[in-house]
Design a protein around this motif. Structure first.
Motif, PDB file in Angstrom:
ATOM      1  N   ILE A  22       0.831  -1.205   0.000  1.00  0.00           N
ATOM      2  CA  ILE A  22       0.000   0.000   0.000  1.00  0.00           C
ATOM      3  C   ILE A  22       0.865   1.255   0.000  1.00  0.00           C
ATOM      4  O   ILE A  22       0.607   2.227  -0.730  1.00  0.00           O
ATOM      5  CB  ILE A  22      -0.944  -0.002   1.221  1.00  0.00           C
ATOM      6  N   ASP A  23       1.927   1.251   0.816  1.00  0.00           N
ATOM      7  CA  ASP A  23       2.812   2.413   0.885  1.00  0.00           C
ATOM      8  C   ASP A  23       3.499   2.655  -0.460  1.00  0.00           C
ATOM      9  O   ASP A  23       3.649   3.804  -0.897  1.00  0.00           O
ATOM     10  CB  ASP A  23       3.862   2.194   1.978  1.00  0.00           C
ATOM     11  N   ALA A  24       3.901   1.579  -1.121  1.00  0.00           N
ATOM     12  CA  ALA A  24       4.541   1.725  -2.429  1.00  0.00           C
ATOM     13  C   ALA A  24       3.577   2.339  -3.438  1.00  0.00           C
ATOM     14  O   ALA A  24       3.952   3.196  -4.245  1.00  0.00           O
ATOM     15  CB  ALA A  24       5.040   0.372  -2.915  1.00  0.00           C
ATOM     16  N   ARG A  25       2.324   1.920  -3.394  1.00  0.00           N
ATOM     17  CA  ARG A  25       1.341   2.464  -4.332  1.00  0.00           C
ATOM     18  C   ARG A  25       1.111   3.948  -4.082  1.00  0.00           C
ATOM     19  O   ARG A  25       0.914   4.720  -5.014  1.00  0.00           O
ATOM     20  CB  ARG A  25       0.028   1.684  -4.198  1.00  0.00           C
ATOM     21  N   ARG A  26       1.101   4.339  -2.808  1.00  0.00           N
ATOM     22  CA  ARG A  26       0.920   5.755  -2.491  1.00  0.00           C
ATOM     23  C   ARG A  26       2.042   6.599  -3.074  1.00  0.00           C
ATOM     24  O   ARG A  26       1.850   7.752  -3.447  1.00  0.00           O
ATOM     25  CB  ARG A  26       0.871   5.932  -0.966  1.00  0.00           C
ATOM     26  N   ARG A  27       3.243   6.026  -3.129  1.00  0.00           N
ATOM     27  CA  ARG A  27       4.393   6.746  -3.668  1.00  0.00           C
ATOM     28  C   ARG A  27       4.532   6.566  -5.173  1.00  0.00           C
ATOM     29  O   ARG A  27       5.482   7.066  -5.767  1.00  0.00           O
ATOM     30  CB  ARG A  27       5.659   6.269  -2.953  1.00  0.00           C
ATOM     31  N   GLY A  28       3.592   5.834  -5.755  1.00  0.00           N
ATOM     32  CA  GLY A  28       3.623   5.637  -7.196  1.00  0.00           C
ATOM     33  C   GLY A  28       4.660   4.651  -7.658  1.00  0.00           C
ATOM     34  O   GLY A  28       5.102   4.714  -8.810  1.00  0.00           O
ATOM     35  N   THR A  29       5.068   3.754  -6.789  1.00  0.00           N
ATOM     36  CA  THR A  29       6.054   2.740  -7.149  1.00  0.00           C
ATOM     37  C   THR A  29       5.452   1.354  -6.939  1.00  0.00           C
ATOM     38  O   THR A  29       4.345   1.212  -6.409  1.00  0.00           O
ATOM     39  CB  THR A  29       7.327   2.876  -6.302  1.00  0.00           C
ATOM     40  N   GLU A  30       6.182   0.358  -7.358  1.00  0.00           N
ATOM     41  CA  GLU A  30       5.752  -1.019  -7.185  1.00  0.00           C
ATOM     42  C   GLU A  30       6.838  -1.793  -6.449  1.00  0.00           C
ATOM     43  O   GLU A  30       8.027  -1.488  -6.562  1.00  0.00           O
ATOM     44  CB  GLU A  30       5.482  -1.685  -8.543  1.00  0.00           C
ATOM     45  N   VAL A  31       6.426  -2.760  -5.670  1.00  0.00           N
ATOM     46  CA  VAL A  31       7.370  -3.631  -4.980  1.00  0.00           C
ATOM     47  C   VAL A  31       7.065  -5.070  -5.357  1.00  0.00           C
ATOM     48  O   VAL A  31       5.920  -5.419  -5.668  1.00  0.00           O
ATOM     49  CB  VAL A  31       7.290  -3.467  -3.452  1.00  0.00           C
ATOM     50  N   GLU A  32       8.082  -5.878  -5.318  1.00  0.00           N
ATOM     51  CA  GLU A  32       7.885  -7.281  -5.650  1.00  0.00           C
ATOM     52  C   GLU A  32       7.090  -7.959  -4.533  1.00  0.00           C
ATOM     53  O   GLU A  32       7.451  -7.847  -3.363  1.00  0.00           O
ATOM     54  CB  GLU A  32       9.236  -7.978  -5.811  1.00  0.00           C
ATOM     55  N   PRO A  33       5.984  -8.616  -4.877  1.00  0.00           N
ATOM     56  CA  PRO A  33       5.195  -9.273  -3.835  1.00  0.00           C
ATOM     57  C   PRO A  33       5.969 -10.404  -3.172  1.00  0.00           C
ATOM     58  O   PRO A  33       6.813 -11.039  -3.800  1.00  0.00           O
ATOM     59  CB  PRO A  33       3.978  -9.800  -4.599  1.00  0.00           C
ATOM     60  N   VAL A  34       5.684 -10.623  -1.897  1.00  0.00           N
ATOM     61  CA  VAL A  34       6.332 -11.685  -1.147  1.00  0.00           C
ATOM     62  C   VAL A  34       5.506 -12.953  -1.279  1.00  0.00           C
ATOM     63  O   VAL A  34       4.278 -12.931  -1.150  1.00  0.00           O
ATOM     64  CB  VAL A  34       6.478 -11.305   0.332  1.00  0.00           C
ATOM     65  N   ASP A  35       6.175 -14.050  -1.549  1.00  0.00           N
ATOM     66  CA  ASP A  35       5.505 -15.332  -1.665  1.00  0.00           C
ATOM     67  C   ASP A  35       4.950 -15.736  -0.300  1.00  0.00           C
ATOM     68  O   ASP A  35       5.690 -15.712   0.696  1.00  0.00           O
ATOM     69  CB  ASP A  35       6.499 -16.386  -2.160  1.00  0.00           C
TER      70      ASP A  35
END
Length: 230
Positions: A201-214
């Motif tokens: 959620i924090d990454a989306r607020r900053r307009g970035t993407e993070v690799e999801p954790v398995d």
């Protein structure tokens, strides 16, 4: 489209039973619940832009039926969102996890359900926020309704979380072999689940993407930790 709701009513009596004609309609509470569940997909896709015709088609009823059950479209959407965001909505999925699986696999299933539920719940919150912006009622009336709605929401959230806690406890089983208490294990599991979600959620607020954790990695961290064993 007729007012007959074949998807929300029980089947008619079989031939030879001595009864014929249309099936008896669902009781009001059951019909309301069935409609609220049926309209979820179109609301998640269209949000408040969904038309009453689209909602009626999703529920398998005539538009007039919707307005006999709900006062207006915004009320229908709000109630659908509140019900869908209820934590207890995940209990049937949790109870369906096969108890024959190893504990690790059962917890991976719990983590997958939890991550998916939080993602969907955030979308419902977005719909509720959008409803608040377009609510045509006077400000004082909106604020009063908001206070009442928030109190009911918090009570239901507390009750729903307790039901989820009990369901997860059933997934753990009678003797999971934990070195901490069940309550502590549940809290640590929740920290991983919510922390992973907030990272996205924090990454989306900053307009970035993070690799999801398995989810299996999270469960491995929960059960084994990250330190090498000596």
């Amino acid at each position: 489209m007729t007012d007959t709701d074949t998807s929300l009513e029980p089947p008619a009596e079989a031939a030879g039973s001595g009864r014929s004609g249309r099936a008896a309609p669902l009781p009001p509470d059951e019909r309301r619940a069935a409609i609220l569940r049926a309209v979820r997909p179109v609301l998640l896709e269209r949000g408040v832009a969904a038309t009453t015709r689209e909602l009626a088609e999703a529920a398998g009823v005539a538009e007039g039926t919707l307005f006999r059950v709900f006062s207006d479209k915004l009320t229908l959407i709000a109630q659908a969102a509140f019900v869908a965001a209820d934590p207890a909505d995940a209990v049937p999925e949790l109870d369906a996890i096969p108890r024959s699986l190893a504990l690790r696999d059962r917890l991976v299933a719990v983590m997958e359900i939890g991550l998916a539920r939080i993602e969907t719940t955030m979308r419902w919150f977005g719909i509720l926020h959008e409803l608040g912006r377009i609510d045509p009622r006077p400000e004082a009336e909106r604020e009063a309704a908001g206070r009442d709605g928030w109190a009911q929401w918090m009570q239901r959230q507390t009750e729903g979380e307790a039901e989820v806690r009990a369901a997860v406890d059933r997934v753990f089983g009678p003797d999971p072999g934990l070195r901490v208490s069940r309550d502590r294990a549940f809290e640590l599991f929740n920290v991983l689940l919510l922390g992973t979600t907030m990272r996205v959620i924090d990454a989306r607020r900053r307009g970035t993407e993070v690799e999801p954790v398995d989810p299996s990695e999270l469960v491995a961290l929960f059960l084994d930790g990250v330190a090498r064993r000596t």
